[in-house]
Design a protein around this motif. Structure first.
Motif, short mmCIF file in Angstrom:
data_model
loop_
_atom_site.label_atom_id
_atom_site.label_comp_id
_atom_site.label_asym_id
_atom_site.label_seq_id
_atom_site.Cartn_x
_atom_site.Cartn_y
_atom_site.Cartn_z
N ASN A 1 7.92 22.89 21.51
CA ASN A 1 8.63 24.04 20.98
C ASN A 1 9.19 23.80 19.59
N LYS B 1 11.79 25.60 15.98
CA LYS B 1 11.78 26.79 16.82
C LYS B 1 12.72 26.55 17.99
N GLY C 1 14.73 29.26 19.59
CA GLY C 1 14.93 30.38 20.49
C GLY C 1 15.83 31.45 19.91
N ALA C 2 16.08 32.48 20.70
CA ALA C 2 16.82 33.65 20.26
C ALA C 2 18.32 33.45 20.39
N ALA D 1 21.01 28.75 21.96
CA ALA D 1 20.00 29.81 21.87
C ALA D 1 19.47 30.14 23.26
N GLN E 1 15.65 30.64 25.43
CA GLN E 1 14.20 30.59 25.54
C GLN E 1 13.81 31.04 26.95
N GLY F 1 19.60 36.73 23.80
CA GLY F 1 20.15 35.45 23.37
C GLY F 1 21.66 35.49 23.25
N LYS G 1 19.29 30.69 10.43
CA LYS G 1 18.55 30.93 11.66
C LYS G 1 18.09 32.39 11.69
N THR H 1 15.19 35.08 13.97
CA THR H 1 15.01 35.47 15.37
C THR H 1 14.80 34.28 16.28
N GLU H 2 13.98 33.32 15.87
CA GLU H 2 13.65 32.19 16.73
C GLU H 2 13.82 30.82 16.07
N THR H 3 13.92 30.77 14.75
CA THR H 3 13.75 29.51 14.03
C THR H 3 14.98 29.12 13.23
#
Length: 408
Positions: free
Chosen positions: A3, A53, A55-56, A72, A74, A112, A397, A399-401
């Motif tokens: 991930n 990466k 997560g949200a 976050a 996932q 999230g 940060k 949406t995901e990264t």
């Protein structure tokens, strides 16, 4: 770890070790980055050092002991990451099942966590979107304790999930537990999670508490579902309150700004207001100084720089503004249709504004006009989490990264 996406650009923007950023809006919850020295000329572009990466979620990254911590989501799990600040390499990752259904109208924000974690004395405290507070060992990632008050209040979180960020003051971690209708501001022992005090019965909202020293009393300033309150940090005793309730669809979201004894409170469709809690002859009162209806704070929390308030009004489909806290006068406004939300940081001579569109603007802190010193696109959008400004770089940060950028 599959991930994780790791990108290294050797030689650019190596972090200055020993830096720290403990939680929402920094050490004093005012967005002020005390150790940062702005460059004479801001770079035209940022250099990406690494990306992960994770997560949200909308929580701020934390920085301590040359590590970065990110809370976050996932899948159906909430996760807490610990990464190496220099390289982005994973030190550890912990996950736990967190079922949640977002309230209607909030689906676009995802499931999230909306709260920012906080780190103090080797412990990370993270509030889940379902209102569960977990304490983790920052070194190894071991779970120390966990508290859920769903049984006490019936439902453990407000309609769109918990977004209030816990704050640590000495041996106490302080947070508001509950739902829209019922809840309490509580202090728990940082080592054990034991309840030390509980104040009130008001429902929670989407704002976060902060701790200040005011009129010689260390107190928690919090905006709950019904009112702005001042509560003695050590005992939980109510000192003062100023009714300012959630009304219809107008949410109580921003963290109140505190500056030299004054509280600057802004609410969706309700303007910005100057308030001053006063202690005279053993009795507390709240002096309402002024109201400014020309701008209003929706989700964004404002910051002070050199005695002026910088914020983001949802009027005009999103406009940056500067306001004089002495009388509430609007000094300038930026262009309309800027975006839906801004996360602010403040440093000498400048204000950083991370717009949810992925644009990061550096604005000159001045009263006479709106002027952009630099602007960078750090993502394609989804930048609702607060950034972190370090001496040589930035953490952002989307949406995901999570990404570390070099400034030098």
């Amino acid at each position: 770890m599959k991930n994780l996406i790791l990108l290294l650009f050797v030689g650019f923007g190596v972090p200055v070790f020993g830096e720290s950023w403990p939680g929402w809006l920094g050490p004093q919850r005012n967005g002020w980055v005390a150790d940062f020295k702005p460059p004479k000329v801001w770079p035209k572009e940022l250099k990406r050092i690494w990306s992960a990466k994770v997560g949200a979620g909308y929580g701020t990254p934390l920085v301590a002991n040359d590590r970065v911590y990110q809370h976050a989501r996932q899948g159906e799990d909430e996760v807490l990451w610990c990464l190496d600040l220099k390289t982005g390499a994973v030190k550890w990752r912990k996950s736990y099942r967190t079922p949640f259904k977002m309230g209607g109208g909030g689906e676009g924000h995802g499931k999230g966590p909306k709260s920012s974690p906080v780190i103090a004395d080797g412990r990370v405290f993270a509030m889940s979107i379902t209102g569960t507070l977990s304490a983790w060992d920052a070194g190894a990632g071991n779970l120390l304790w966990r508290k859920d008050y769903g049984k006490r209040f019936g439902k453990p979180h407000p309609y769109w999930g918990t977004s209030g960020s816990p704050v640590v003051d000495g041996d106490r971690v302080i947070a508001h537990f509950g739902n829209d209708k019922a809840g309490a501001l509580m202090a728990l022992d940082v080592k054990t999670g034991r309840e030390l005090w509980s104040h009130g019965k008001d429902g929670t909202c989407y704002s976060s508490p902060r701790v200040v020293e005011h009129e010689g009393v260390r107190q928690v300033i919090e905006w709950n579902h019904r009112a702005l309150v001042g509560v003695e940090s050590r005992t939980g005793k109510l000192l003062w309150e100023y009714p300012f309730p959630h009304l219809t669809h107008n949410q109580n979201m921003p963290t109140p700004t505190y500056h030299k004894g004054q509280i600057l409170l802004g609410g969706e469709n309700r303007g910005v207001h100057g308030l001053e809690p006063q202690l005279k002859n053993g009795k507390w009162t709240v002096n309402h100084q002024w109201s400014q209806r020309g701008v209003a704070l929706d989700m964004s929390s404002a910051v002070v720089n050199d005695g002026l308030l910088y914020g983001f009004s949802h009027f005009g489909r999103g406009r940056l503004f500067c306001l004089d806290p002495k009388d509430g006068k609007i000094l300038w406004e930026g262009p309309a249709r800027t975006g839906n939300n801004v996360m602010f940081l403040s440093c000498p001579g400048h204000v950083l504004a991370l717009i949810n569109t992925g644009e990061l603007r550096v604005i000159k802190a001045q009263r006479d006009r709106y002027e952009v010193a630099a602007s960078w696109h750090v993502a394609q959008g989804g930048t609702w989490a607060p950034p972190v400004l370090l001496q040589n770089g930035l953490l952002t940060k989307d949406t995901e990264t999570l990404t570390f950028w070099a400034l030098k």
